[in-house]
Write a protein that holds these residues in place. Structure first.
Motif, PDB file in Angstrom:
ATOM      1  N   PRO A 208       0.814  -1.223   0.000  1.00 41.91           N
ATOM      2  CA  PRO A 208       0.000   0.000   0.000  1.00 41.91           C
ATOM      3  C   PRO A 208       0.846   1.270   0.000  1.00 41.91           C
ATOM      4  CG  PRO A 208      -0.928  -1.585   1.519  1.00 41.91           C
ATOM      5  CD  PRO A 208       0.407  -2.137   1.092  1.00 41.91           C
ATOM      6  N   ALA A 209       1.978   1.259   0.720  1.00 45.45           N
ATOM      7  CA  ALA A 209       2.872   2.423   0.717  1.00 45.45           C
ATOM      8  C   ALA A 209       3.505   2.611  -0.658  1.00 45.45           C
ATOM      9  CB  ALA A 209       3.953   2.259   1.785  1.00 45.45           C
ATOM     10  N   VAL A 210       3.856   1.504  -1.321  1.00 45.00           N
ATOM     11  CA  VAL A 210       4.397   1.599  -2.683  1.00 45.00           C
ATOM     12  C   VAL A 210       3.371   2.249  -3.606  1.00 45.00           C
ATOM     13  CG1 VAL A 210       5.196   0.287  -4.695  1.00 45.00           C
ATOM     14  CG2 VAL A 210       5.929  -0.384  -2.396  1.00 45.00           C
ATOM     15  N   VAL A 211       2.130   1.782  -3.514  1.00 47.06           N
ATOM     16  CA  VAL A 211       1.055   2.322  -4.355  1.00 47.06           C
ATOM     17  C   VAL A 211       0.814   3.796  -4.055  1.00 47.06           C
ATOM     18  CG1 VAL A 211      -1.424   2.194  -4.835  1.00 47.06           C
ATOM     19  CG2 VAL A 211      -0.078   0.091  -4.674  1.00 47.06           C
ATOM     20  N   MET A 212       0.705   4.147  -2.778  1.00 48.73           N
ATOM     21  CA  MET A 212       0.436   5.527  -2.403  1.00 48.73           C
ATOM     22  C   MET A 212       1.578   6.454  -2.818  1.00 48.73           C
ATOM     23  SD  MET A 212      -0.535   7.128   1.351  1.00 48.73           S
ATOM     24  CE  MET A 212      -2.193   6.472   1.362  1.00 48.73           C
ATOM     25  N   HIS A 213       2.805   6.028  -2.571  1.00 48.92           N
ATOM     26  CA  HIS A 213       3.975   6.818  -2.941  1.00 48.92           C
ATOM     27  C   HIS A 213       4.040   7.016  -4.452  1.00 48.92           C
ATOM     28  CE1 HIS A 213       8.417   7.647  -1.645  1.00 48.92           C
ATOM     29  NE2 HIS A 213       7.995   8.538  -2.535  1.00 48.92           N
ATOM     30  N   THR A 214       3.735   5.949  -5.198  1.00 51.71           N
ATOM     31  CA  THR A 214       3.734   6.025  -6.667  1.00 51.71           C
ATOM     32  C   THR A 214       2.711   7.029  -7.157  1.00 51.71           C
ATOM     33  OG1 THR A 214       4.494   3.739  -6.895  1.00 51.71           O
ATOM     34  CG2 THR A 214       3.352   4.710  -8.783  1.00 51.71           C
ATOM     35  N   MET A 215       1.501   6.956  -6.626  1.00 59.04           N
ATOM     36  CA  MET A 215       0.461   7.889  -7.050  1.00 59.04           C
ATOM     37  C   MET A 215       0.823   9.323  -6.677  1.00 59.04           C
ATOM     38  SD  MET A 215      -1.786   6.280  -8.757  1.00 59.04           S
ATOM     39  CE  MET A 215      -3.076   7.528  -8.825  1.00 59.04           C
ATOM     40  N   GLY A 216       1.425   9.498  -5.511  1.00 60.78           N
ATOM     41  CA  GLY A 216       1.833  10.838  -5.115  1.00 60.78           C
ATOM     42  C   GLY A 216       2.886  11.406  -6.045  1.00 60.78           C
ATOM     43  N   ASN A 217       3.932  10.620  -6.311  1.00 68.25           N
ATOM     44  CA  ASN A 217       4.993  11.077  -7.208  1.00 68.25           C
ATOM     45  C   ASN A 217       4.460  11.340  -8.614  1.00 68.25           C
ATOM     46  OD1 ASN A 217       7.724   9.063  -5.833  1.00 68.25           O
ATOM     47  ND2 ASN A 217       6.938  11.043  -5.224  1.00 68.25           N
ATOM     48  N   ALA A 218       3.727  10.374  -9.162  1.00 68.53           N
ATOM     49  CA  ALA A 218       3.278  10.496 -10.546  1.00 68.53           C
ATOM     50  C   ALA A 218       2.262  11.617 -10.716  1.00 68.53           C
ATOM     51  CB  ALA A 218       2.685   9.163 -11.028  1.00 68.53           C
ATOM     52  N   PHE A 219       1.296  11.694  -9.825  1.00 66.32           N
ATOM     53  CA  PHE A 219       0.215  12.679  -9.981  1.00 66.32           C
ATOM     54  C   PHE A 219       0.686  14.091  -9.660  1.00 66.32           C
ATOM     55  CE2 PHE A 219      -3.745  14.863  -9.282  1.00 66.32           C
ATOM     56  CZ  PHE A 219      -4.636  14.247 -10.146  1.00 66.32           C
ATOM     57  N   ILE A 220       1.309  14.259  -8.502  1.00 69.01           N
ATOM     58  CA  ILE A 220       1.666  15.608  -8.055  1.00 69.01           C
ATOM     59  C   ILE A 220       2.916  16.128  -8.757  1.00 69.01           C
ATOM     60  CG2 ILE A 220       2.366  16.972  -6.051  1.00 69.01           C
ATOM     61  CD1 ILE A 220       0.541  15.153  -4.357  1.00 69.01           C
ATOM     62  N   ASP A 221       3.936  15.282  -8.899  1.00 71.07           N
ATOM     63  CA  ASP A 221       5.151  15.738  -9.568  1.00 71.07           C
ATOM     64  C   ASP A 221       4.885  16.113 -11.022  1.00 71.07           C
ATOM     65  OD1 ASP A 221       6.400  15.269  -7.207  1.00 71.07           O
ATOM     66  OD2 ASP A 221       7.644  13.597  -7.904  1.00 71.07           O
ATOM     67  N   THR A 222       3.983  15.389 -11.683  1.00 75.70           N
ATOM     68  CA  THR A 222       3.627  15.747 -13.059  1.00 75.70           C
ATOM     69  C   THR A 222       2.982  17.123 -13.104  1.00 75.70           C
ATOM     70  OG1 THR A 222       3.333  13.425 -13.695  1.00 75.70           O
ATOM     71  CG2 THR A 222       2.277  15.076 -15.088  1.00 75.70           C
ATOM     72  N   LEU A 223       2.099  17.407 -12.163  1.00 76.48           N
ATOM     73  CA  LEU A 223       1.481  18.734 -12.105  1.00 76.48           C
ATOM     74  C   LEU A 223       2.517  19.838 -11.985  1.00 76.48           C
ATOM     75  CD1 LEU A 223      -1.545  18.338  -9.623  1.00 76.48           C
ATOM     76  CD2 LEU A 223      -1.685  18.846 -12.071  1.00 76.48           C
ATOM     77  N   ILE A 224       3.517  19.605 -11.128  1.00 78.02           N
ATOM     78  CA  ILE A 224       4.481  20.657 -10.807  1.00 78.02           C
ATOM     79  C   ILE A 224       5.606  20.734 -11.831  1.00 78.02           C
ATOM     80  CG2 ILE A 224       6.155  21.445  -9.083  1.00 78.02           C
ATOM     81  CD1 ILE A 224       4.333  20.055  -6.976  1.00 78.02           C
ATOM     82  N   LEU A 225       6.278  19.588 -12.064  1.00 76.19           N
ATOM     83  CA  LEU A 225       7.468  19.587 -12.903  1.00 76.19           C
ATOM     84  C   LEU A 225       7.161  19.835 -14.380  1.00 76.19           C
ATOM     85  CD1 LEU A 225       9.455  16.624 -11.284  1.00 76.19           C
ATOM     86  CD2 LEU A 225       9.721  19.081 -10.876  1.00 76.19           C
ATOM     87  N   LYS A 226       5.988  19.411 -14.831  1.00 75.77           N
ATOM     88  CA  LYS A 226       5.588  19.624 -16.227  1.00 75.77           C
ATOM     89  C   LYS A 226       4.808  20.919 -16.412  1.00 75.77           C
ATOM     90  CE  LYS A 226       7.413  15.748 -17.561  1.00 75.77           C
ATOM     91  NZ  LYS A 226       8.629  15.731 -18.401  1.00 75.77           N
ATOM     92  N   LYS A 227       4.732  21.725 -15.349  1.00 76.05           N
ATOM     93  CA  LYS A 227       4.150  23.074 -15.407  1.00 76.05           C
ATOM     94  C   LYS A 227       2.666  23.078 -15.754  1.00 76.05           C
ATOM     95  CE  LYS A 227       8.350  24.652 -14.803  1.00 76.05           C
ATOM     96  NZ  LYS A 227       8.798  25.146 -13.499  1.00 76.05           N
ATOM     97  N   PHE A 228       1.933  22.060 -15.309  1.00 77.04           N
ATOM     98  CA  PHE A 228       0.489  22.087 -15.485  1.00 77.04           C
ATOM     99  C   PHE A 228      -0.162  23.053 -14.497  1.00 77.04           C
ATOM    100  CE2 PHE A 228       1.537  18.150 -17.621  1.00 77.04           C
ATOM    101  CZ  PHE A 228       0.706  18.178 -18.726  1.00 77.04           C
ATOM    102  N   ILE A 229       0.504  23.305 -13.392  1.00 75.99           N
ATOM    103  CA  ILE A 229       0.060  24.351 -12.478  1.00 75.99           C
ATOM    104  C   ILE A 229       1.234  25.284 -12.204  1.00 75.99           C
ATOM    105  CG2 ILE A 229      -1.714  22.922 -11.396  1.00 75.99           C
ATOM    106  CD1 ILE A 229       0.195  22.632  -8.969  1.00 75.99           C
ATOM    107  N   HIS A 230       0.928  26.524 -11.918  1.00 73.85           N
ATOM    108  CA  HIS A 230       1.935  27.507 -11.523  1.00 73.85           C
ATOM    109  C   HIS A 230       1.496  28.108 -10.194  1.00 73.85           C
ATOM    110  CE1 HIS A 230       4.337  27.684 -15.278  1.00 73.85           C
ATOM    111  NE2 HIS A 230       3.199  27.279 -15.810  1.00 73.85           N
ATOM    112  N   VAL A 231       2.367  28.018  -9.202  1.00 73.91           N
ATOM    113  CA  VAL A 231       2.061  28.544  -7.872  1.00 73.91           C
ATOM    114  C   VAL A 231       2.860  29.824  -7.667  1.00 73.91           C
ATOM    115  CG1 VAL A 231       2.022  28.055  -5.406  1.00 73.91           C
ATOM    116  CG2 VAL A 231       1.721  26.186  -7.036  1.00 73.91           C
TER     117      VAL A 231
END
Length: 284
Positions: A208-231
């Motif tokens: 479950p930690a592997v799954v949760m960590h994967t979803m966190g990295n893939a979902f949130i890092d994509t938003l930030i690093l690929k500039k889908f959101i700007h804060v």
């Protein structure tokens, strides 16, 4: 003797984890490949996992509490929670912060889904190495030594966050002083260690930690690093959906508290089945 051996091995693991990234960084600088995907980063990522293979195989710790089995029976809701927690948290934070004018969304959802899909498998593989080091070794061994649960989560979080330091500059883009950024990032990782660690205790599985960590990295890092959101820079400390954001820390902390309370209710049943916090001999 058994207590001393286990503590000795945890210290060895911690020293490897704290040093391997700096060794990798030095190698990258020497060969001139100080960039994402370098040999040094590979050393940084796999060294903690390789150290536990050696410790478990040849230094007396064994494999009984490795958490390798999925144990989905009775834990389906926790697996579902692990899949959806970070995407839902990101939606909440981005929704609130965009409404307040702190964040704006710069691209449509279609290219985001493609970018998210491309990083999902690599993130999953990466997090097998990472989670089976921290939740597959350090956390269960400290629990086995009988330390207080909260202190174990904090210890794991501190070492885990410090492990990130050598390559932290590759994953952040901020003008904030490191004197304020790093303590907040460490708090965020400690809160994550509480959440992941409590789910480990609930399920007796690292997956479950592997799954949760994967979803966190893939979902949130994509938003930030690929500039889908700007804060906005002045509100990044509040609005970032990654672990260093204040809102993210608060929501993750609430989730960890919920799992903690849920597990307290289940303790009598787990104790009756022979499973306890102080002896994770049957976590595998």
């Amino acid at each position: 003797m058994k207590f001393n051996k286990t503590l000795r091995n945890v210290i060895i693991f911690s020293l490897v984890a704290l040093s391997c990234g700096w060794i990798g960084r030095l190698i990258d600088l020497q060969v001139g490949t100080d960039e994402n995907g370098s040999v040094g980063q590979l050393i940084w990522l796999v060294s903690p996992f390789l150290s536990i293979v050696i410790i478990r195989s040849w230094m007396g710790d064994g494999w009984k509490d490795f958490g390798i089995h999925f144990r989905m029976k009775g834990n389906i809701l926790l697996y579902v929670f692990s899949v959806f927690f970070f995407p839902l948290m990101a939606f909440v934070i981005v929704g609130i912060s965009s409404g307040l004018g702190w964040t704006y969304i710069s691209q449509s959802s279609s290219p985001y889904l493609a970018a998210f899909g491309m990083v999902l498998a690599p993130s999953f593989i990466k997090n097998i190495f990472e989670e089976f080091a921290w939740r597959g070794y350090m956390a269960p061994k400290l629990f086995k030594l009988g330390y207080n649960r909260l202190l174990v989560h904090i210890a794991v979080g501190v070492i885990w966050s410090a492990w990130h330091f050598p390559y932290l500059f590759l994953f952040i883009d901020t003008t904030e002083s490191m004197s304020t950024y790093i303590p907040r990032m460490m708090l965020g990782v400690i809160v994550l260690a509480v959440l992941y660690g409590e789910i480990l205790l609930m399920t007796r599985s690292v997956w479950p930690a592997v799954v949760m960590h994967t979803m966190g990295n893939a979902f949130i890092d994509t938003l930030i690093l690929k500039k889908f959101i700007h804060v906005n820079e002045e509100t990044r400390y509040m609005a970032m959906p990654s672990p260093e954001g204040v809102m993210a820390i608060a929501l993750t902390g609430l989730a960890g508290l919920w799992i903690y309370k849920k597990r307290k209710i289940m303790i009598p049943r787990q104790s009756h089945s022979g499973f306890s916090t102080k002896g994770l001999n049957h976590i595998s």
